[in-house]
Design an enzyme around this catalytic site. Structure first.
Site, short mmCIF file in Angstrom:
data_model
loop_
_atom_site.label_atom_id
_atom_site.label_comp_id
_atom_site.label_asym_id
_atom_site.label_seq_id
_atom_site.Cartn_x
_atom_site.Cartn_y
_atom_site.Cartn_z
N ASP A 80 0.85 -1.18 0.00
CA ASP A 80 0.00 0.00 0.00
C ASP A 80 0.89 1.24 0.00
OD1 ASP A 80 -3.06 0.77 0.59
OD2 ASP A 80 -1.73 2.20 1.58
N GLU A 83 -4.73 2.53 -4.31
CA GLU A 83 -3.28 2.51 -4.18
C GLU A 83 -2.78 1.20 -3.56
OE1 GLU A 83 -4.76 4.67 -0.43
OE2 GLU A 83 -5.38 4.32 -2.50
#
Length: 555
Positions: A429, A472
Site C-alpha cells: 500500500d 493505491e
C-alpha cells in the site's frame, strides 16, 4: 455429256462432297461425303425439295446471286470451303474441309495439339509447343514417348490414358503437369480417337490446354477457405502466418515467403513468419527499420503500397542490402503492405525468388488477397488481445486486475501445495497517497501509480505476478519463495520505491510503500487466508510508522 449415272460415280469418288440441284431446287444427287461434311445430317433423297436449313444462309444466297468465288465458313469447330457452280439446268454445290486454313488455325492455337499413331509415335505437333519446350516441334515427329524424353510423370499420364482410349474407343480427359525451372505448368488434356472409313482406330489426337492460372486460382480458393476457417476458429496468429507462407510457397513453385509485423512505435518491422528463408537472413532483417530504400519490405511499409523488385542486384532500393540478398541467393522480392481497414500499415507480406523475375497478374492478385487476409487475422488478434487486456489487466498500470490475479494466484497456490513447494504473497500500500492527489491532482496520482507499477515489475522476477487490487493497494505472489527470501525481496522493493524519482509538472513526487508478507504453511494453505494474514501484516507495518515491511508469521 456424261450420263447421270456416270456423273454420280465420278462425283462420289472425289474427295469433296457434292450436291446437285435442278432449277426448282430439288435434289438430283447428293454424295456420301457431302453428308459427312454436314456432320451426318439427314439429307433428302433424289427428287425431294432442298430443306431450307440444310445449307448455310451465305451458300443459299449464291443460288440467287452466282459468284465464282468460294466461301469459307466455320461449322462445328472446322472450316468448310463451299463452292456454288451454276449449271444450265441447276446448280452444283461442293464442300470440303479447308485444310490450309485448318493448319493455320492449329499452328496458332494456344493449345498444344499432337497426333499419335496407335503405337504412340508422334506424327504431328503444332508450334505452340515452343512456349513450353526448347526442343523444336519438328524434332518430336516420328519419335515415341520415350524417345521424346518427356518428364516421367507426363509420359506416364499420356501412356495410361492413351491405352484406355485404344481399349475403349472413347475419349479421355485428364490433368497433367510440366515442371520447368521457373514455373509449374498444369494442363487439362483430352485424348480423342480418330477412325478411318472402315471404323478402325487410325490415330489419337491429344489437345493440351494450359490451365495453370485457373488451377492456381482454384487451389488458392480451396486454401483460402481453410485459411478463413483458421482465422474464424481463432487459431494462434503465428500458426496462421506460418501456414499462409507454406501455402503460397506450395502454390507458386520456387518462391520463399515472409510476413513481417510493424512494432508499436511504427518504425521497425519484426519477422513473424518465414519458413523457407535462411536463418542468417532472418536474423539480419528482424527489426528492419522502415523507410525509402530499405529493400522491398521497408520501402513498402513506408509508402503503404506494393513494391515490386524484379532484380535485386540492379535495383537502388536494395543498395544497402544487396550483399545480404546475394549471400542468401535472393534475386527478386515483391512486397505488399498489410493494411488495416483505416489504411494503417500493419506489416508486409513478401515473396522472394532465387532468380530475377516479374510477377504475372494472377500472382499479384494472390499476393493482394493474401495480405488482405493477413490484415483480417492481425486485426482480429489485436481485438482479441485488447478484450483480454480489458478482462485481465488494470487499464492504468497494465498490471493484472484483481479478478485475474485471484484466479491465477489460486491456481499457482494449489500447484505449490500439491508439489510441496514454497509460496509467498505480498500486500502493498502506498503511504499517504491521498496527499499526492491533494497536492498534485489526480493526474499526478496516476503518474505515481504507473511509476510504482513499473518499479515493482522491474524489481520482481518474470515468474512473479503483480496486480493492482484497487486504488493505491497492490499485491504480488512469489512462487518458490519461502518467507525469509520474501522478506529480502520486499525490503529490496521498499528501498527501490523510496529512491524512485517521479517527475510531474516540474516537481518530484516522493513516495514510500508499506508491505505485508504471508507465506504458505501447514496452518495457512488457502489463498483467502494468505491474503488475510498479509493484510494484517500490512496493517502492522502502517501502524509502526509506514515505509516498512512486516511478516505475518512474526506477528
Amino acid at each position: 455429256m456424261f450420263a447421270q449415272a456416270t456423273l454420280e460415280t465420278v462425283l462420289g469418288a472425289l474427295p469433296a462432297g457434292y450436291l446437285l440441284l435442278d432449277l426448282s431446287r430439288q435434289v438430283v444427287f447428293v454424295s456420301e461425303r457431302f453428308s459427312i461434311a454436314c456432320h451426318g445430317r439427314a439429307l433428302p433423297a433424289a427428287g425431294r425439295p432442298l430443306p431450307a436449313t440444310l445449307l448455310p444462309q451465305a451458300v443459299l444466297q449464291r443460288l440467287d446471286q452466282p459468284d465464282d468465288k468460294g466461301l469459307t465458313l466455320p461449322a462445328d469447330g472446322l472450316l468448310l470451303e463451299w463452292l456454288v457452280t451454276p449449271l444450265q439446268d441447276g446448280w452444283l454445290i461442293s464442300v470440303r474441309e479447308d485444310r490450309h486454313a485448318f493448319r493455320t488455325l492449329v499452328d496458332n492455337s494456344p493449345d498444344i495439339i499432337t497426333r499419335y499413331d496407335p503405337d504412340l509415335r508422334c506424327r504431328f505437333i503444332n508450334n505452340t509447343l515452343r512456349r513450353f519446350s526448347p526442343t523444336p516441334a519438328t524434332e518430336h515427329i516420328g519419335r515415341t514417348l520415350e524417345e521424346r524424353r518427356l518428364p516421367a510423370q507426363l509420359k506416364d499420364a499420356i501412356r495410361h490414358n492413351a491405352l484406355q482410349v485404344i481399349a475403349s474407343g472413347k475419349p479421355q480427359r485428364f490433368i497433367s503437369e510440366l515442371s520447368l525451372p521457373q514455373q509449374l505448368y498444369v494442363f487439362e488434356s483430352r485424348l480423342l480417337p480418330e477412325f478411318d472409313d472402315a471404323g478402325q482406330l487410325q490415330s489419337l489426337l491429344c489437345i493440351d490446354r494450359d490451365i495453370s492460372e485457373q488451377h492456381a486460382t482454384r487451389q488458392w480458393e480451396a486454401d483460402e477457405n481453410r485459411l478463413l476457417e483458421m482465422i474464424a476458429n481463432d487459431r494462434p496468429l503465428p500458426e496462421v502466418m506460418g501456414w499462409t507462407c507454406q501455402m503460397i510457397e506450395n502454390q507458386l513453385s520456387g518462391t520463399m515467403c515472409s510476413i513481417m509485423l510493424l512494432d508499436e512505435t511504427g518504425e521497425r518491422l519484426h519477422l513473424a513468419a518465414a519458413p523457407s528463408l535462411a536463418s542468417e537472413y532472418k536474423q539480419a532483417i528482424d527489426g528492419l527499420p522502415i523507410g525509402e530504400g530499405v529493400g522491398s519490405c521497408g520501402t513498402a511499409a513506408r509508402r503503404g503500397e506494393a513494391v515490386i523488385v524484379s532484380d535485386i542486384a540492379h535495383d537502388p532500393l536494395w543498395q544497402d542490402y544487396r550483399e545480404l540478398a546475394a549471400g542468401n541467393n535472393l534475386a527478386a522480392c515483391w512486397s505488399q503492405p498489410i493494411l488495416a481497414q483505416d489504411g494503417k500499415v500493419l506489416g508486409t507480406f513478401a515473396i522472394y525468388h532465387d532468380h530475377p523475375c516479374t510477377p504475372k497478374q494472377h500472382v499479384l492478385d494472390i499476393v493482394r488477397r493474401t495480405s488482405h487476409l493477413m490484415a483480417i487475422a492481425i486485426q482480429q488478434e489485436q481485438r482479441a488481445t485488447a478484450l483480454y487486456r480489458l478482462a485481465t489487466q488494470d487499464g492504468l498500470t497494465g498490471l493484472a486486475n484483481r479478478r485475474h490475479f485471484l484466479d491465477l494466484a489460486s491456481q499457482r497456490l494449489r500447484e505449490a501445495s500439491h508439489h510441496g513447494k514454497s509460496f509467498s504473497l505480498l500486500m502493498m500500500d502506498l503511504d499517504h497517497f491521498k496527499r499526492v492527489n491533494d497536492n498534485h491532482g489526480h493526474d499526478g496520482g496516476d503518474v505515481v501509480l504507473q511509476a510504482f507499477a513499473q518499479c515493482v515489475k522491474g524489481t520482481l522476477r518474470a515468474s512473479d505476478l503483480v496486480c493492482r487490487m484497487g486504488g493505491e493497494e497492490f499485491a504480488a505472489i512469489l512462487p518458490d519463495t519461502p518467507a525469509g527470501e520474501a522478506l529480502v525481496v520486499a525490503k529490496r522493493l521498499r528501498n527501490a520505491i523510496a529512491a524512485l524519482p517521479i517527475a510531474h509538472q516540474d516537481h518530484t513526487i516522493p513516495i514510500t510503500v508499506s508491505i505485508g508478507i504471508a507465506s504458505l504453511s501447514p496452518a495457512c494453505r488457502e489463498l483467502g487466508e494468505l491474503i488475510r494474514r498479509a493484510d494484517l501484516a500490512l496493517y502492522q507495518a502502517k501502524a509502526k510508522g509506514r515505509n516498512r515491511v512486516c511478516v505475518a508469521e512474526s506477528l
